[in-house]
Each structure stands twice: as structure tokens, then as C-alpha cells.
Design a protein around this motif. Structure first.
Motif, PDB file in Angstrom:
ATOM      1  N   LYS A   1      -0.055 -25.203  -7.961  1.00 28.77           N
ATOM      2  CA  LYS A   1       0.728 -23.974  -7.835  1.00 28.77           C
ATOM      3  C   LYS A   1       2.131 -24.247  -7.306  1.00 28.77           C
ATOM      4  O   LYS A   1       3.053 -23.481  -7.560  1.00 28.77           O
ATOM      5  CB  LYS A   1       0.037 -23.021  -6.848  1.00 28.77           C
TER       6      LYS A   1
ATOM      7  N   CYS B   1      -3.843 -23.944  -9.888  1.00 25.45           N
ATOM      8  CA  CYS B   1      -3.695 -22.602 -10.475  1.00 25.45           C
ATOM      9  C   CYS B   1      -5.074 -21.998 -10.757  1.00 25.45           C
ATOM     10  O   CYS B   1      -6.009 -22.720 -11.123  1.00 25.45           O
ATOM     11  CB  CYS B   1      -2.948 -22.685 -11.801  1.00 25.45           C
TER      12      CYS B   1
ATOM     13  N   LYS C   1      -2.188 -19.851 -16.364  1.00 25.85           N
ATOM     14  CA  LYS C   1      -1.172 -20.031 -15.318  1.00 25.85           C
ATOM     15  C   LYS C   1      -0.673 -21.483 -15.331  1.00 25.85           C
ATOM     16  O   LYS C   1       0.535 -21.742 -15.193  1.00 25.85           O
ATOM     17  CB  LYS C   1      -1.816 -19.671 -13.967  1.00 25.85           C
TER      18      LYS C   1
END
Ligand SMILES: Cc1cc2nc3c(=O)[nH]c(=O)nc-3n(C[C@H](O)[C@H](O)[C@H](O)COP(=O)(O)OP(=O)(O)OC[C@H]3O[C@@H](n4cnc5c(N)ncnc54)[C@H](O)[C@@H]3O)c2cc1C
Length: 416
Positions: A244, A291, A296
């Protein structure tokens, strides 16, 4: 006046031609359906073998059973090396040593595909083994400097030092005297290799491994980029875009490089340790760094490619993926932005034995395309082979696609 108007007319005409060329020739994913190009270096027998292999790998129970049996057999020195060598090893590896791998390197180059020799021995985590991997990597940099087919060298962080030391440094834990010396030796090995990269004019990539040890690698790699990437990229780090935090990190890295006047070399990958990372985060009670969804991860990945394609003058991009969308995205951006397809700062890469439809079709159209070619004694590349088999089982879509393409080519060659 007349001259001016002719000139304007000519330049308008030229712009129109350029524009129409971009749009009429605009690449689409259809190029990846050309199986004749994709499998041109495969004989009929190779094709049949690949089809058979992926049909087996597709089955999760079979891979699990095969892995267990192989590990057992290797542990107790049962004679299984021969069978591994002529099956999975031959498909996913270049050979047992670099001389052996050169046959593959030359074959690939005959179709415009470059090679990156990846010494994939995942040996004991001790100083003797780190020194041996260090010396081998140095030799490979020297070898690459003499071979036009090999544009980069590569190594894995855990080839140069122990996971535990990287982890402690990443977490900011204090090191005792022996650990400090071990960390200093790791730093020295990286420094010497990057210096060799510059001296021999062979940029070196460093793979990314597990999250818990990556911060130490990141900091060291930025330090080395600052030192060696002043005019040209010799130091290339890896960003796993399933994390992320990697897109914000890329932005920060780019800002620092611009402010301080050096370039960044980035190999982009999605990341190979997803299940392990999620499981570890759960076990240790911290939020998963990965993620939440595949979508994503894909969005992160493609946004990172877009960001670097807007900043080509500040670095080098190595697009390490088997994903068709991410590959075509970068190819289209190269054309749209008017870069040469073989610009030395723009690269594509796939693993040997996978996604030939991407590699060979991009190479045919003049893009810089390469294969990562693992090599090493059969026994020691087993962890790598097991990861590939498991990946092809868990990334079900990928195996399905390999099989579909092989099937299409078998039909075209009238083999079935
Ligand atoms: C040349 C090359 C070099 C590589 N070097 C490294 C390296 O240094 N370090 C490394 O870790 N890996 C490396 N890899 C492997 C890579 O990280 C991927 O595991 C592999 O390429 C599959 O991803 P993909 O982009 O090809 O394809 P895709 O099939 O589009 O993506 C599969 C990947 O998406 C992610 N994903 C899947 N499901 C989910 C989900 N539910 N939620 C979130 N994310 C998900 C995972 O990362 C998975 O591997 C390399 C791959 C290549 C081709």
C-alpha cells in the motif's frame, strides 16, 4: 513569406502524419495473441512438453504432492535430479551454470530478446555462502560487460546477508558488535558491486523480498543511487506495488532525486510473497502492508508506471510483469510520448519460461525486452522452482492463459 508558408505547411503535414501514425499504429493487447512469434524458438517437442508441464502445474493437489515428494527425495538423496532437470528445471531455468545458460541467452537474442542471468542458489545463510554469492555476482557483472545480450546484472538481498540482520536494521533494533560487523559487511558487498556496475558499465538490479527486511534495503539502495546514479543509472532498486505504501514512497524518492540531482532506477513488480506477508501481519498483529484487492494492486502498479513515464529524464524503468495490461500500458505511453521504443531507459521483463507471448511480441516491435534467467545446480534452485510452480497454481488465470496460448500454437502447427 512563401518559404514560411511552405514551412508551416510542411510542419503541419508532418504533425498530421505523426499523429495519424500514432493512432493507426496504436498498439493494443491484440499483439499478444500472435503465438507464432511467441513460440518461434520452441520446437514442436518443446511446445508439447510445455503444454504437458502447465497442465500438471495447473492442479494444486499435484503441485503440493510433487513439492513434498521432491523435497523428501532431495533430502534423502534419492535419484530425482534427472527427472527434475528434464522437466520443471529445463522449462524455468537457463542451466546449472552460466556457460550452460549462454545457449539460452543466444537463442533469445536471435529474436531480439535480452537476458538477465539470475544466480538463483538460495543457499545457507552464513558468511561463507554470502561471500560466494558476492563473488559470483561480481563475475556475472564482468561477464555481462562482454556480452551485448546481457544488459543488467541482478542479486537478491538475502544472497548478500542474513534476513535477521536486515530485519533488525529495518526495525531500528540495536545491533551487538558481531551483528554490526555483519551489517558492515553487507553494506561493503553492495558498495563494491555497485562500484563494479559503474566501472564495467553494467547496471545492477537488486530484487525485493520480504516486507520485514525491506526498509534496510531501501535506505541502502537510495544511498547508493545518490552515489552512483549521477549521470546515468547503475543502481536499480525494486518496488513491490502490492504494498500500500509504495506509490507514496516512489513520489518521495523521485522528489529527493530531483532535489539532490541524481537518477532513480526502478524495477517494478507486483510482489511474490503476498500470502506469507498477510499471514505474518496477522500473526504479529500489525495491519497487512498488502493491498486489500488485486484491483488495488493493479491500480497502484499502473499509476507507478504512469508516474515514472512522466519522469523518464529522472531515471530508468524496468517493467517486470506478466500482466498484459501493465505491459501494453507502458508500450503505448512510450509511443504516445514519442520516446524511441529502444530507449535505453525503458525496459520490459518476464521470467524465463513464462509469458513468452508478451516478451517476444514486444521484442518483435522493437521494445527493449528481457528475460530473467535463473540458473544454478538443480538442488539449490529448488526453492525458486517451487515458488514458480506455486505461483502458477495460485495465479490460476496465468496458467490458464499459458495453456490457452500453447493450445492455439499447437493447433496452428497442426500438432493436435
Ligand atoms: C522480471 C521479473 C522480476 C521479478 N522480481 C521480483 C522481485 O524482485 N521481488 C518480488 O517480490 N517479485 C518479483 N517478481 C514476481 C512478481 O512480483 C509477481 O509475483 C509476478 O510477476 C506476478 O505478477 P504479475 O504482475 O506478473 O501478474 P498478475 O498475474 O497480474 O498479478 C499477480 C500478482 O498480483 C498480486 N495480487 C494477486 N492477488 C491479489 C489480491 N487479492 N490482493 C492484492 N494483490 C494481489 C500479487 O502480487 C500477485 O503476485 C518478478 C517478476 C518478473 C516478471
Amino acid at each position: 513569406m512563401f518559404y514560411l508558408s511552405v514551412k508551416n505547411h510542411n510542419s503541419v503535414w508532418r504533425d498530421f502524419l505523426l499523429w495519424s501514425k500514432t493512432y493507426t499504429d496504436m498498439l493494443t493487447k491484440d499483439i499478444f495473441n500472435d503465438t507464432e512469434t511467441a513460440f518461434a524458438i520452441k520446437s514442436d517437442a518443446d511446445l508439447e512438453k510445455a503444454y504437458w508441464l502447465f497442465s500438471i502445474i495447473k492442479s494444486e493437489p499435484l503441485v503440493k504432492l510433487g513439492t513434498a515428494v521432491t523435497n523428501f527425495a532431495l533430502k534423502y538423496h534419492l535419484p530425482v535430479e534427472g527427472i527434475i532437470r528434464t522437466t520443471v528445471f529445463e522449462h524455468f531455468c537457463g542451466g546449472i551454470d552460466e556457460q550452460d545458460a549462454m545457449r539460452i541467452v543466444e537463442k533469445l537474442y536471435s529474436k531480439g530478446v535480452y537476458s538477465i542471468l539470475d544466480y538463483s542458489v538460495e543457499g545457507a545463510q552464513n558468511e561463507e555462502s554470502f561471500d560466494q554469492t558476492y563473488r559470483k555476482t561480481l563475475d556475472l557483472i564482468k561477464l555481462a560487460s562482454k556480452r551485448k545480450e546481457i544488459p543488467f546484472s541482478v542479486f537478491k538481498p538475502t544472497g548478500m546477508g542474513s534476513y535477521e540482520i536486515y530485519k533488525k536494521v529495518s526495525q531500528g533494533d540495536p545491533l551487538d558488535a558481531a551483528e554490526q560487523q555483519a551489517w558492515d559487511r553487507i553494506r561493503q558487498r553492495y558498495y563494491n558491486l555497485m562500484k563494479a556496475a559503474k566501472d564495467y558499465n553494467v547496471p545492477v538490479m537488486v530484487d525485493a523480498e520480504e516486507y520485514a527486511m525491506q526498509k534496510a534495503v531501501d535506505d541502502l539502495m537510495e544511498e547508493l543511487m545518490r552515489e552512483f546514479n549521477r549521470d546515468k543509472v547503475f543502481v536499480i532498486t525494486t518496488l513491490q506495488m502490492y504494498r500500500k505504501d509504495r506509490l507514496p514512497y516512489l513520489r518521495e524518492m523521485l522528489d529527493r532525486a530531483k532535489t539532490e540531482g541524481y537518477k532513480i532506477g526502478i524495477k517494478f513488480v507486483r510482489g511474490a510473497y503476498m500470502e506469507k506477508e498477510r499471514e505474518r501481519a496477522k500473526r504479529k498483529g500489525y495491519p497487512s502492508p498488502i493491498c486489500e484487492t488485486k484491483e488495488k494492486t493493479d491500480e497502484n502498479y499502473n499509476n507507478a508506471i504512469r508516474l515514472m513515464m512522466d519522469n523518464v529524464e529522472h531515471g530508468l524503468i524496468y517493467n517486470g510483469t506478466h500482466n498484459e495490461d501493465s505491459s501494453i500500458l507502458m508500450a503505448q505511453l512510450i509511443d504516445e510520448k514519442g520516446y524511441k521504443r529502444n530507449d535505453p531507459r525503458l525496459w520490459f521483463g518476464q521470467l524465463y519460461g513464462m509469458s513468452d507471448h508478451i516478451t517476444f511480441n514486444l521484442a518483435k516491435r522493437g521494445f527493449n525486452t528481457s528475460k530473467y534467467i535463473p540458473f544454478g545446480p538443480v538442488k539449490y534452485v529448488m526453492p525458486y522452482l517451487i515458488r514458480r510452480a506455486e505461483e502458477n497454481t495460485s495465479v490460476a488465470g496465468q496458467t490458464h492463459r499459458e495453456l490457452e496460448l500453447l493450445e492455439k500454437e499447437r493447433k496452428r502447427r497442426k500438432l493436435d
